[in-house]
Design a protein around this motif. Structure first.
Motif, PDB file in Angstrom:
ATOM      1  N   LEU A 178       1.003  -1.283  -0.106  1.00  0.00           N
ATOM      2  CA  LEU A 178       0.024   0.142  -0.062  1.00  0.00           C
ATOM      3  C   LEU A 178       0.981   1.434  -0.055  1.00  0.00           C
TER       4      LEU A 178
ATOM      5  N   LEU B 113      -4.526  -3.990   4.735  1.00  0.00           N
ATOM      6  CA  LEU B 113      -5.312  -3.973   3.621  1.00  0.00           C
ATOM      7  C   LEU B 113      -5.506  -5.276   2.808  1.00  0.00           C
TER       8      LEU B 113
ATOM      9  N   LEU C  25      -6.413  -4.906  -6.164  1.00  0.00           N
ATOM     10  CA  LEU C  25      -6.100  -3.672  -5.454  1.00  0.00           C
ATOM     11  C   LEU C  25      -5.659  -2.666  -6.685  1.00  0.00           C
TER      12      LEU C  25
ATOM     13  N   ALA D 241     -10.047  -1.086  -3.686  1.00  0.00           N
ATOM     14  CA  ALA D 241      -9.904  -2.461  -3.212  1.00  0.00           C
ATOM     15  C   ALA D 241     -11.219  -2.819  -3.652  1.00  0.00           C
TER      16      ALA D 241
ATOM     17  N   VAL E 260     -12.845  -7.412   0.698  1.00  0.00           N
ATOM     18  CA  VAL E 260     -12.179  -6.730   1.063  1.00  0.00           C
ATOM     19  C   VAL E 260     -12.006  -6.864   2.723  1.00  0.00           C
TER      20      VAL E 260
ATOM     21  N   ALA F 213     -10.081  -4.762   5.937  1.00  0.00           N
ATOM     22  CA  ALA F 213      -9.185  -3.722   6.410  1.00  0.00           C
ATOM     23  C   ALA F 213      -9.302  -3.614   7.883  1.00  0.00           C
TER      24      ALA F 213
ATOM     25  N   TYR G 226     -10.355   4.523  -0.958  1.00  0.00           N
ATOM     26  CA  TYR G 226      -9.635   5.339  -0.142  1.00  0.00           C
ATOM     27  C   TYR G 226      -8.977   6.463  -0.871  1.00  0.00           C
TER      28      TYR G 226
END
Length: 728
Positions: free
Chosen positions: A20, A51, A56, A66, A70, A72, A86
């Motif tokens: 990420l 995540l 992604l 994503a 998913v 998180a 995001y």
């Protein structure tokens, strides 16, 4: 053009913190001045720490998307959703559901969509269902997380009841226009609340506050109790619990009855580092004793006072004998005591002051020996030179009456010392032998009066014992094991009996627990004398299928009857009554035992039969008791009674119970009761009706009906395990 992390196969799982951060570093290099990698990673971690997704990718320099399974994570918060977007610039999350948001094990939230900020600490969630502590469910049109402390919900339905496809309407529910959950104080506030039962509104409350299921102690009303009885009419007890601090609380319970009863009960509790204290009482005005104020007070406590000593006290005072019976606290005797004791492996110390008060209508308290002070010291040790185990016991005892009758003494003070010794050995052929002695010394100081007892007396009682046991074990066909054990014990003691008052040992017993002991008296004011033999035979069968049975027969033979026992006692005469004990235990939860005492002519003097049977669906406990009359034990006529307590599970939720006590000697019922209880995952209800007939503590018959309703799943009132909905 969106850029994606490398894929392995058609889909990949994972890309946590490093992937990420790399994506955002790459995106930042395209559209913004270069920034240190640490700063960019920290910025991402403010959104979420980890995540995981099937797919992604970046959509421009500031948007991370994503998709597919998913997950998180941020601290203890875990989010599962279909799609997450995001925005690096705003720090916001756009979540497309169905989504599941969990915070540890305490909060679960299901929703259709959400917009979150600051790592799930703020946001707006639509069409949400919140489950607190796996108990209280709250369905809301919209949920707004203001900060880490407050969560606001609109258009709410709350219930702890299971809602399934075939039962859309919960047993109880609360509907409100607005609800605020304070996670710091663990409180839930309802505005414009409507309480419903079976879908029908039964109460409207503009403001309602309840503790959330994780809070075990909170100030507020406890479950009320409805009572209907002959003394108070229709009554209501409504306890109010007040949390004074973390270590103390107060419960105030007003009680109102339609026959003029006005009562107030109080209970104060406080915990200390070394113990606990509880004080309480009752003040009442009623029509049972019209024109009088009736009261009861008590204090109880336990404290560790150092060096292994425990201090405990229980002090109780009532204004009249029938108060406890009238307010459903039936007792035949009140005992107040202050005790200091220490228990170690080979040592026991106890110092105690006691006061007894009989609540029986036929007793006169001022003539009873109800004020007692006593101290004990016992120690066990290995006997030097002789081997075996020895015991040393000292006792100081004193009791008195306020107004003795002509045949009674006013006060008695006694000092007793005992030395016991016993040594066991295995003899040829598997015979177990034992020898021992007991030396008892008692000194009495008796108050003067027309009692016929000397003012001061010292008594020395030696006992010498020899014992033989021969356990015989045999295996039978099918794997069963039989154990037969004959026992012969001979004890020599002096024949002279001293004339001394007998206040504490007026009810001697003969049972399997004291057949092979040197005395059958409960206290040291009386000791068993003379040459005597305790003989017994026991047989035990252990079956491999899980059940066992025991049969025991025993008797006491004496060389000479010294008149220590009343003529009607099972221990009287040169030969005691026969003791026959039988028992049966099964792995099906059945326990049956019987203890009988009868003479050589098979005349039954005492019998006690007890049956207990417990299974998953029902339980039964019944007892039959028969005791022959004995005026010396204040029993001028025979006593016979049958009691039964039973319960039966009617289905998963309903349980029926019944109890009664029948006085066979008087051919009348003493108590009769029946109950019905219901409990599911969100409600507990108990109904009971009881009829009590005149007894030693009550001069009149009374009938009582009680109803208790507990709402489960709120505060420290947990619900039981939920059932599973059938079907889809």
């Amino acid at each position: 053009m969106p850029r994606a992390c490398p894929q392995h196969g058609r889909k990949f799982r994972a890309v946590a913190r490093s992937c990420l951060a790399a994506l955002f570093v790459a995106g930042g290099l395209v559209v913004a001045p270069p920034m240190p990698a640490f700063a960019q990673t920290q910025s991402v971690e403010q959104g979420f720490a980890t995540l995981v997704a099937d797919r992604l990718f970046l959509d421009g320099p500031n948007r991370l998307i994503a998709e597919g399974n998913v997950e998180a994570l941020s601290g203890q918060t875990r989010l599962r959703a279909r799609r997450i977007i995001y925005d690096r610039q705003t720090g916001g999350l756009q979540i497309e559901g169905p989504l599941t948001l969990t915070e540890g094990d305490s909060v679960v939230m299901l929703a259709d969509a959400a917009e979150m900020h600051d790592g799930f600490r703020r946001g707006l969630i639509r069409s949400a269902r919140v489950v607190l502590e796996q108990q209280l469910q709250i369905s809301a049109h919209q949920v707004e997380r203001v900060d880490e402390r407050f969560t606001q919900m609109d258009a709410v339905i709350a219930s702890a009841c299971e809602i399934c496809a075939e039962t859309q309407t919960p047993l109880w529910e609360v509907r409100a226009t607005r609800v605020v959950h304070d996670q710091q104080e663990k409180q839930i506030y309802f505005e414009n609340a409507q309480f419903r039962l079976f879908g029908l509104p039964v109460a409207y409350l503009p403001r309602l506050r309840v503790p959330d299921p994780s809070l075990e102690r909170a100030t507020g009303w406890l479950s009320p109790q409805f009572v209907v009885d002959t003394g108070h009419g229709i009554g209501l007890r409504a306890p109010y619990f007040i949390v004074l601090s973390q270590d103390k609380d107060l419960t105030v319970t007003p009680f109102l009855g339609t026959k003029g009863t006005r009562a107030l009960e109080l209970r104060y509790r406080q915990a200390f580092a070394t113990g606990m204290l509880e004080m309480g009482g009752l003040v009442a005005r009623d029509s049972i004793r019209s024109g009088r104020t009736r009261a009861m007070g008590y204090t109880r406590g336990e404290f560790a006072v150092g060096r292994g000593y425990e201090l405990s006290f229980n002090l109780t005072k009532v204004s009249d004998r029938s108060l406890l019976d009238d307010y459903d606290r039936s007792e035949s005797q009140l005992t107040s005591d202050i005790t200091l004791e220490r228990v170690r492996r080979d040592e026991y110390v106890r110092i105690q002051a006691l006061h007894f008060r009989s609540l029986r209508l036929v007793d006169t308290n001022r003539t009873l020996p109800n004020q007692i002070g006593q101290a004990f010291y016992e120690r066990r040790f290995d006997m030097p030179g002789l081997g075996g185990i020895a015991g040393l016991r000292f006792e100081v005892h004193g009791h008195q009456r306020r107004s003795p009758l002509a045949a009674d003494v006013k006060s008695v003070a006694r000092f007793s010392a005992d030395l016991d010794w016993r040594r066991d050995a295995v003899l040829p052929a598997g015979v177990l032998g034992a020898v021992g002695f007991n030396l008892g010394v008692d000194h009495f100081d008796i108050s003067p009066g027309a009692t016929g007892f000397a003012r001061s007396t010292t008594r020395v009682v030696p006992n010498v014992m020899a014992e033989l046991r021969w356990p015989l074990v045999r295996g039978a066909a099918g794997g069963a094991t039989h154990v037969v054990e004959p026992v012969a014990q001979v004890i020599w003691g002096r024949d002279r009996v001293d004339a001394l008052p007998n206040d504490l040992s007026s009810l001697p017993e003969l049972d399997e627990g004291n057949l092979f002991t040197h005395t059958r008296f409960a206290a040291r004011d009386q000791r068993e004398m003379g040459l005597r033999a305790n003989l017994g035979l026991s047989w035990t069968r252990h079956d491999p299928q899980g059940w066992s049975s025991t049969l025991m027969l025993g008797r006491v033979w004496r060389k000479r009857d010294l008149g220590q026992f009343s003529p009607d006692s099972p221990l009287a005469g040169g030969r005691s009554d026969w003791l026959l004990v039988s028992s049966l235990d099964t792995d099906q939860g059945l326990t049956l035992s019987n203890r009988a005492l009868f003479n050589s002519d098979f005349r039954l003097s005492r019998n006690a039969l007890e049956l207990d049977w417990s299974t998953q669906d029902y339980s039964i406990s019944t007892t039959y008791m028969h005791i022959r009359a004995d005026p010396a034990e204040n029993r001028p006529s025979k006593a016979a009674e049958w009691s039964l307590d039973g319960s039966r599970a009617l289905d998963e939720y309903w349980t029926a119970s019944v109890n009664w006590r029948y006085d066979i000697a008087r051919n009348r019922a003493a108590r009769l009761g029946a109950g019905l209880s219901f409990e599911n995952e969100c409600l507990r209800m108990e109904m009971e009706v009881e009829r009590r007939f005149a007894s030693a503590t009550s001069s009149s018959d009374t009938t009582r009906f009680g109803l208790n309703i507990d709402v489960l799943g709120v505060g420290g009132n947990p619900s039981r395990a939920r059932r599973t909905c059938s079907g889809g």
